[in-house]
Design an enzyme around this catalytic site. Structure first.
Site, PDB file in Angstrom:
ATOM      1  N   GLY A 281     -10.556  35.094   7.849  1.00  0.00           N
ATOM      2  CA  GLY A 281     -11.011  34.176   7.037  1.00  0.00           C
ATOM      3  C   GLY A 281     -11.500  35.138   5.800  1.00  0.00           C
ATOM      4  O   GLY A 281     -10.687  35.228   4.681  1.00  0.00           O
ATOM      5  N   CYS A 350     -35.961  26.369  -7.114  1.00  0.00           N
ATOM      6  CA  CYS A 350     -37.400  26.714  -6.765  1.00  0.00           C
ATOM      7  C   CYS A 350     -37.733  27.410  -5.481  1.00  0.00           C
ATOM      8  O   CYS A 350     -38.139  26.791  -4.639  1.00  0.00           O
ATOM      9  CB  CYS A 350     -38.099  25.210  -6.764  1.00  0.00           C
ATOM     10  SG  CYS A 350     -37.925  24.521  -8.305  1.00  0.00           S
TER      11      CYS A 350
HETATM   12  N1  LLP Z   1     -12.617  32.736  14.170  1.00  0.00           N
HETATM   13  C1  LLP Z   1     -13.822  32.142  14.636  1.00  0.00           C
HETATM   14  C2  LLP Z   1     -13.858  31.517  15.914  1.00  0.00           C
HETATM   15  C3  LLP Z   1     -14.981  32.312  13.811  1.00  0.00           C
HETATM   16  O1  LLP Z   1     -16.078  31.843  14.191  1.00  0.00           O
HETATM   17  C4  LLP Z   1     -14.861  33.062  12.715  1.00  0.00           C
HETATM   18  C5  LLP Z   1     -16.008  33.089  11.851  1.00  0.00           C
HETATM   19  C6  LLP Z   1     -13.559  33.406  12.398  1.00  0.00           C
HETATM   20  C7  LLP Z   1     -12.555  33.409  12.915  1.00  0.00           C
HETATM   21  C8  LLP Z   1     -13.625  34.044  10.798  1.00  0.00           C
HETATM   22  O2  LLP Z   1     -14.041  35.301  10.550  1.00  0.00           O
HETATM   23  P1  LLP Z   1     -14.067  36.160   9.504  1.00  0.00           P
HETATM   24  O3  LLP Z   1     -12.543  36.879   9.662  1.00  0.00           O
HETATM   25  O4  LLP Z   1     -14.146  35.493   8.169  1.00  0.00           O
HETATM   26  O5  LLP Z   1     -15.117  37.072   9.570  1.00  0.00           O
HETATM   27  N2  LLP Z   1     -21.101  32.653   7.141  1.00  0.00           N
HETATM   28  C9  LLP Z   1     -21.134  33.737   7.635  1.00  0.00           C
HETATM   29  C10 LLP Z   1     -19.877  34.034   8.222  1.00  0.00           C
HETATM   30  C11 LLP Z   1     -19.764  33.306   9.460  1.00  0.00           C
HETATM   31  C12 LLP Z   1     -18.511  33.352  10.241  1.00  0.00           C
HETATM   32  C13 LLP Z   1     -18.401  32.243  11.318  1.00  0.00           C
HETATM   33  N3  LLP Z   1     -17.365  32.457  11.949  1.00  0.00           N
HETATM   34  C14 LLP Z   1     -21.179  34.726   6.135  1.00  0.00           C
HETATM   35  O6  LLP Z   1     -21.153  34.225   5.216  1.00  0.00           O
HETATM   36  O7  LLP Z   1     -21.028  35.926   6.422  1.00  0.00           O
END
Ligand code: LLP
Length: 421
Positions: A281, A350
């Site tokens: 992602g 805030c």
């Molecule tokens: N697949 C699954 C099952 C996941 O839970 C996630 C991310 C991805 C793929 C994608 O991961 P990436 O390639 O984006 O690292 N809000 C947090 C990140 C949470 C990620 C949740 N799952 C942040 O802002 O760092």
């Protein structure tokens, strides 16, 4: 990349070929701006790396990083599959016309309605997280005379080197079956006439820059897979190792290519013919995005710190408050001017924790200057809130210098849409 941003004749920062100061003028701030070409390039690089090491592999875009219809269209056009994690994401994907058979439905507490929605729309793969869901899905599938393709999500007992809030593969995690339960769940699923057990899944964490974590994950998961196959006397064809590849937030952060990532996985897997799936992602969309803000108030505390406030903050980027994330920024209207001021960039909520950047050197900063914060494409828009009833920003995609609005700015009227008196 973060250090060699492009500047036009006017001395303004450009993004995707468009003048960011003009974008701020035309669409207002705060504004999410996505360089569509960078997204496309990164997706293509990922697909190439996958094909090189795993000819039967597939790249799935993890929609939670950033989700909207225009993005679903690009994901579809590029031939990527799509990971959704809620009925909401599924709904938007389907509305955009994204093909349901290429959707992977994740989540650790899918409701009956969400499962029904997935079955009704013939979603390609349901990634089953736990017993509750396995039982519910089996019953529903029977009732609806369906036989969904499923993966079982496993917590492989791996602690990835990343912030504890975005670690997900360790044993003590809310996600997935424990290794022991996975075996029993696989037995149950493989005996069920209404479930088609196709694969195993894990995701050990996000923003991982230590490649060894991926090799270990691949090795551990292939061992679990072999053990399960022996127990159920059946081959499990597909293995999904999730996302997690880290990106550059600061100019000094290392760049890790999809080739290095997939290669690291290949070191842990013996069978290159396996139908490997990965779900990036952040890598695909994170660095393609910047956020533009207008500078407002300033507070100087002599000998201590100068706070400069922008017209957004934790509402459009909660990552600093949540994960202590670090960001790089420049003044979009004068990115090349000498950096003379040490400032900290605050939001307008805030809350003292509402900060975007602590201690950054910028050129002399004045109200009305436009600040560009880099690497905000992932988990910013998708995690935005209306705290303090700040309307959420618009989002612009830019391709070959041509901007198009893909999400309009929220209005004060929008804030009343669900408010009943
Ligand atoms: N697949 C699954 C099952 C996941 O839970 C996630 C991310 C991805 C793929 C994608 O991961 P990436 O390639 O984006 O690292 N809000 C947090 C990140 C949470 C990620 C949740 N799952 C942040 O802002 O760092």
């Amino acid at each position: 990349m973060l250090a060699n941003f492009a500047v036009n004749k006017k001395g303004h920062l450009t993004w995707g070929g468009a003048d960011t100061v003009e974008l701020a003028k035309e669409y207002g701030t705060p504004l999410y701006v996505i360089d569509e070409d960078m997204l496309r390039q990164r997706a293509t690089d990922f697909q190439k790396a996958m094909k090189k090491y795993f000819p039967q592999g597939e790249v799935i875009y993890a929609g939670k990083a950033l989700f909207c219809q225009a993005l679903c269209d690009i994901v579809n056009e590029l031939g990527l599959s799509l990971d959704v994690v809620s009925g909401g994401e599924l709904y938007v994907a389907l509305k955009s016309g994204y093909p349901p058979e290429k959707i992977y439905f994740h989540g650790n507490n899918k409701s009956l309605d969400e499962l029904k929605m997935a079955l009704n729309n013939n979603v390609g793969t349901i990634v089953v997280d736990n017993w509750f869901e396995l039982n519910n899905l089996e019953e529903l599938a029977k009732e609806m005379q369906k036989k969904p393709r499923i993966y079982l999500r496993i917590a492989p007992g791996i602690e990835a080197h990343t912030h504890v809030h975005i670690q997900t593969g360790q044993e003590d995690s809310k996600f997935g079956f424990t290794k022991d339960d996975a075996l029993l769940a696989a037995k149950k699923a493989s005996l069920s006439p209404n479930l088609d057990l196709k694969g195993l899944h894990c995701h050990v964490g996000s923003q991982i820059v230590n490649l060894e974590s991926f090799t270990i994950t691949a090795k551990v998961m292939s061992e679990i897979k072999a053990k399960i196959e022996r127990e159920i006397s059946k081959e499990i064809e597909e293995l999904d190792l999730g996302g997690g590849l880290g990106i550059q937030y600061l100019p000094e952060d290392p760049y890790i290519s999809p080739d290095e990532f997939v290669k690291a996985i290949s070191l842990g897997l013996t069978d290159s013919n396996i139908k490997l799936r990965v779900e990036p992602g952040r890598y695909l969309i994170g660095q393609a995005g910047i956020t533009l803000y207008t500078i407002g108030s300033k507070k100087e505390i002599p000998g201590l710190r100068t706070y400069v406030a922008v017209d957004g903050g934790m509402t459009d980027n909660p990552r600093v408050a949540l994960y202590d994330a670090k960001y790089h920024a420049v003044l979009a209207n004068k990115p090349q001017k000498e950096k003379t001021d040490l400032v900290s960039i605050a939001g307008k909520c805030c809350e003292s924790g509402d900060m975007l950047v602590w201690d950054i050197m910028l050129p002399h900063i004045e109200p009305g200057d436009i600040l560009a914060v880099f690497s905000t494409g992932a988990y910013n828009y998708s995690m935005a809130s209306n705290y303090n009833l700040l309307p959420r920003p618009a989002m612009i995609f830019v391709r070959d210098g041509i901007p198009r609005m893909v999400v309009r700015r929220e209005t004060y009227e929008d804030l009343l849409l669900r408010d009943i008196k």
